[in-house]
Design a protein around this motif. Structure first.
Motif, PDB file in Angstrom:
ATOM      1  N   PHE A 108     -52.280  72.611 -43.594  1.00  0.00           N
ATOM      2  CA  PHE A 108     -51.588  71.734 -44.531  1.00  0.00           C
ATOM      3  C   PHE A 108     -52.289  70.381 -44.504  1.00  0.00           C
ATOM      4  O   PHE A 108     -52.739  69.942 -43.447  1.00  0.00           O
ATOM      5  CB  PHE A 108     -50.124  71.550 -44.118  1.00  0.00           C
ATOM      6  N   TRP A 109     -52.338  69.682 -45.641  1.00  0.00           N
ATOM      7  CA  TRP A 109     -52.990  68.377 -45.700  1.00  0.00           C
ATOM      8  C   TRP A 109     -52.638  67.711 -47.025  1.00  0.00           C
ATOM      9  O   TRP A 109     -52.011  68.320 -47.880  1.00  0.00           O
ATOM     10  CB  TRP A 109     -54.512  68.520 -45.559  1.00  0.00           C
ATOM     11  N   GLY A 110     -53.079  66.470 -47.195  1.00  0.00           N
ATOM     12  CA  GLY A 110     -52.962  65.855 -48.504  1.00  0.00           C
ATOM     13  C   GLY A 110     -52.716  64.368 -48.495  1.00  0.00           C
ATOM     14  O   GLY A 110     -52.464  63.745 -47.471  1.00  0.00           O
ATOM     15  N   ASN A 111     -52.813  63.809 -49.678  1.00  0.00           N
ATOM     16  CA  ASN A 111     -52.514  62.411 -49.981  1.00  0.00           C
ATOM     17  C   ASN A 111     -51.995  62.386 -51.414  1.00  0.00           C
ATOM     18  O   ASN A 111     -52.696  62.833 -52.316  1.00  0.00           O
ATOM     19  CB  ASN A 111     -53.774  61.547 -49.841  1.00  0.00           C
ATOM     20  N   GLY A 141     -49.878  62.433 -44.225  1.00  0.00           N
ATOM     21  CA  GLY A 141     -49.436  62.624 -42.852  1.00  0.00           C
ATOM     22  C   GLY A 141     -48.635  63.882 -42.617  1.00  0.00           C
ATOM     23  O   GLY A 141     -47.660  63.873 -41.870  1.00  0.00           O
ATOM     24  N   SER A 142     -49.032  64.997 -43.220  1.00  0.00           N
ATOM     25  CA  SER A 142     -48.295  66.240 -43.020  1.00  0.00           C
ATOM     26  C   SER A 142     -48.425  66.733 -41.575  1.00  0.00           C
ATOM     27  O   SER A 142     -49.463  66.573 -40.943  1.00  0.00           O
ATOM     28  CB  SER A 142     -48.802  67.322 -43.974  1.00  0.00           C
ATOM     29  N   HIS A 143     -47.344  67.298 -41.075  1.00  0.00           N
ATOM     30  CA  HIS A 143     -47.360  67.950 -39.761  1.00  0.00           C
ATOM     31  C   HIS A 143     -46.472  69.182 -39.843  1.00  0.00           C
ATOM     32  O   HIS A 143     -45.280  69.076 -40.150  1.00  0.00           O
ATOM     33  CB  HIS A 143     -46.858  67.024 -38.657  1.00  0.00           C
ATOM     34  N   ILE A 144     -47.047  70.351 -39.578  1.00  0.00           N
ATOM     35  CA  ILE A 144     -46.323  71.620 -39.681  1.00  0.00           C
ATOM     36  C   ILE A 144     -46.029  72.167 -38.284  1.00  0.00           C
ATOM     37  O   ILE A 144     -46.875  72.106 -37.406  1.00  0.00           O
ATOM     38  CB  ILE A 144     -47.137  72.647 -40.522  1.00  0.00           C
ATOM     39  N   HIS A 145     -44.808  72.658 -38.100  1.00  0.00           N
ATOM     40  CA  HIS A 145     -44.483  73.403 -36.881  1.00  0.00           C
ATOM     41  C   HIS A 145     -43.363  74.395 -37.200  1.00  0.00           C
ATOM     42  O   HIS A 145     -42.767  74.355 -38.282  1.00  0.00           O
ATOM     43  CB  HIS A 145     -44.123  72.474 -35.715  1.00  0.00           C
ATOM     44  N   LYS A 146     -43.117  75.298 -36.260  1.00  0.00           N
ATOM     45  CA  LYS A 146     -42.100  76.320 -36.458  1.00  0.00           C
ATOM     46  C   LYS A 146     -41.209  76.384 -35.232  1.00  0.00           C
ATOM     47  O   LYS A 146     -41.680  76.289 -34.100  1.00  0.00           O
ATOM     48  CB  LYS A 146     -42.759  77.680 -36.687  1.00  0.00           C
ATOM     49  N   ARG A 147     -39.903  76.559 -35.491  1.00  0.00           N
ATOM     50  CA  ARG A 147     -38.936  76.691 -34.401  1.00  0.00           C
ATOM     51  C   ARG A 147     -37.786  77.570 -34.878  1.00  0.00           C
ATOM     52  O   ARG A 147     -37.236  77.341 -35.958  1.00  0.00           O
ATOM     53  CB  ARG A 147     -38.415  75.324 -33.987  1.00  0.00           C
ATOM     54  N   ASN A 148     -37.432  78.575 -34.080  1.00  0.00           N
ATOM     55  CA  ASN A 148     -36.313  79.466 -34.395  1.00  0.00           C
ATOM     56  C   ASN A 148     -36.383  80.028 -35.822  1.00  0.00           C
ATOM     57  O   ASN A 148     -35.415  79.984 -36.577  1.00  0.00           O
ATOM     58  CB  ASN A 148     -34.973  78.754 -34.188  1.00  0.00           C
ATOM     59  N   ASP A 149     -37.550  80.534 -36.192  1.00  0.00           N
ATOM     60  CA  ASP A 149     -37.781  81.152 -37.506  1.00  0.00           C
ATOM     61  C   ASP A 149     -37.681  80.199 -38.692  1.00  0.00           C
ATOM     62  O   ASP A 149     -37.610  80.627 -39.837  1.00  0.00           O
ATOM     63  CB  ASP A 149     -36.850  82.355 -37.731  1.00  0.00           C
ATOM     64  N   TRP A 150     -37.682  78.899 -38.440  1.00  0.00           N
ATOM     65  CA  TRP A 150     -37.725  77.899 -39.500  1.00  0.00           C
ATOM     66  C   TRP A 150     -39.053  77.159 -39.424  1.00  0.00           C
ATOM     67  O   TRP A 150     -39.494  76.772 -38.352  1.00  0.00           O
ATOM     68  CB  TRP A 150     -36.603  76.873 -39.349  1.00  0.00           C
ATOM     69  N   TYR A 151     -39.666  76.950 -40.579  1.00  0.00           N
ATOM     70  CA  TYR A 151     -40.852  76.103 -40.675  1.00  0.00           C
ATOM     71  C   TYR A 151     -40.383  74.682 -40.973  1.00  0.00           C
ATOM     72  O   TYR A 151     -39.503  74.477 -41.813  1.00  0.00           O
ATOM     73  CB  TYR A 151     -41.776  76.573 -41.797  1.00  0.00           C
ATOM     74  N   TYR A 152     -40.981  73.727 -40.282  1.00  0.00           N
ATOM     75  CA  TYR A 152     -40.680  72.313 -40.487  1.00  0.00           C
ATOM     76  C   TYR A 152     -41.960  71.607 -40.939  1.00  0.00           C
ATOM     77  O   TYR A 152     -43.000  71.755 -40.312  1.00  0.00           O
ATOM     78  CB  TYR A 152     -40.207  71.664 -39.181  1.00  0.00           C
ATOM     79  N   LEU A 153     -41.855  70.851 -41.998  1.00  0.00           N
ATOM     80  CA  LEU A 153     -42.985  70.088 -42.506  1.00  0.00           C
ATOM     81  C   LEU A 153     -42.572  68.620 -42.557  1.00  0.00           C
ATOM     82  O   LEU A 153     -41.752  68.212 -43.384  1.00  0.00           O
ATOM     83  CB  LEU A 153     -43.385  70.586 -43.893  1.00  0.00           C
ATOM     84  N   SER A 154     -43.087  67.832 -41.608  1.00  0.00           N
ATOM     85  CA  SER A 154     -42.824  66.396 -41.563  1.00  0.00           C
ATOM     86  C   SER A 154     -43.941  65.694 -42.324  1.00  0.00           C
ATOM     87  O   SER A 154     -45.080  66.158 -42.325  1.00  0.00           O
ATOM     88  CB  SER A 154     -42.803  65.905 -40.116  1.00  0.00           C
ATOM     89  N   TYR A 155     -43.609  64.552 -42.933  1.00  0.00           N
ATOM     90  CA  TYR A 155     -44.631  63.853 -43.732  1.00  0.00           C
ATOM     91  C   TYR A 155     -44.224  62.411 -44.008  1.00  0.00           C
ATOM     92  O   TYR A 155     -43.062  62.043 -43.881  1.00  0.00           O
ATOM     93  CB  TYR A 155     -44.887  64.597 -45.043  1.00  0.00           C
ATOM     94  N   GLY A 156     -45.230  61.626 -44.392  1.00  0.00           N
ATOM     95  CA  GLY A 156     -44.999  60.263 -44.837  1.00  0.00           C
ATOM     96  C   GLY A 156     -44.320  60.293 -46.198  1.00  0.00           C
ATOM     97  O   GLY A 156     -44.832  60.892 -47.141  1.00  0.00           O
TER      98      GLY A 156
END
Length: 187
Positions: A108-111, A141-156
């Motif tokens: 994942f990436w982008g501006n 500022g994308s950041h991808i992670h996964k926890r308990n079968d959910w994908y989380y995408l944090s970003y600016g």
């Protein structure tokens, strides 16, 4: 780069990789991401491209997280001419990589727009098309992670940037904005 065996005493490892270590790079390093898979460390970087207008994402590989990184493919992994929209010279910022439980990897990436793609099993090429994730007020500022079968995408989020996160059950499905994680600090 710093390392510690006890989180109290730290050792510095100066500059294990520089933007100009990529022969195709004109320098100008931006945010990066290191992941480990098997016995290798993969360092995804965003730098200015020497011959293709705008930023590009490269990948370096090493057997150690603190030294010995070298350009893994001799060219950029992602360049601005590969994107569905070519109007933003800073579109290839802030790569984040997730290796899923089934072994599939995604970048994942982008501006201004958030992009993602599946990576090949060796993590060195794009495997399929580059797609866009539609997120409200995505800046970078994308950041991808996964926890308990959910994908989380944090970003600016927005400008001035706050940090938000979105969730999805499937990487390729629509993402739903869930909350703002932090707001701009008052002076």
């Amino acid at each position: 780069c710093f390392s510690s065996s006890d989180l109290i005493h730290w050792q510095e490892h100066p500059s294990p990789l520089k933007a100009v270590d990529f022969t195709w790079s004109a320098g100008g390093a931006f945010a990066t991401k290191i992941i480990q898979r098997n016995d290798l460390f993969y360092w995804y970087v965003s730098v200015n491209h020497k011959t293709i207008k705008g930023t590009a994402i490269g990948v370096a590989v090493s057997t150690s997280p603190t030294r010995g990184f070298a350009d893994a493919i001799g060219k950029a992994l992602i360049t601005s001419d590969m994107l569905p929209s070519k109007d933003n010279p800073k579109a290839n910022l802030d790569p984040s990589v997730l290796v899923d439980a089934d072994g599939r990897a995604y970048i994942f990436w982008g501006n201004k727009r958030c992009f993602y793609a599946k990576l090949s099993s060796d993590l060195l090429t794009i495997d399929g098309e580059i797609r866009q994730v539609h997120l409200p007020e995505f800046e970078e500022g994308s950041h991808i992670h996964k926890r308990n079968d959910w994908y989380y995408l944090s970003y600016g989020y927005g400008m001035p940037e706050k940090v938000a996160y979105a969730m999805s059950r499937i990487v390729h499905a629509p993402w739903k904005l869930k909350s703002i994680l932090n707001v701009v600090a008052d002076n």
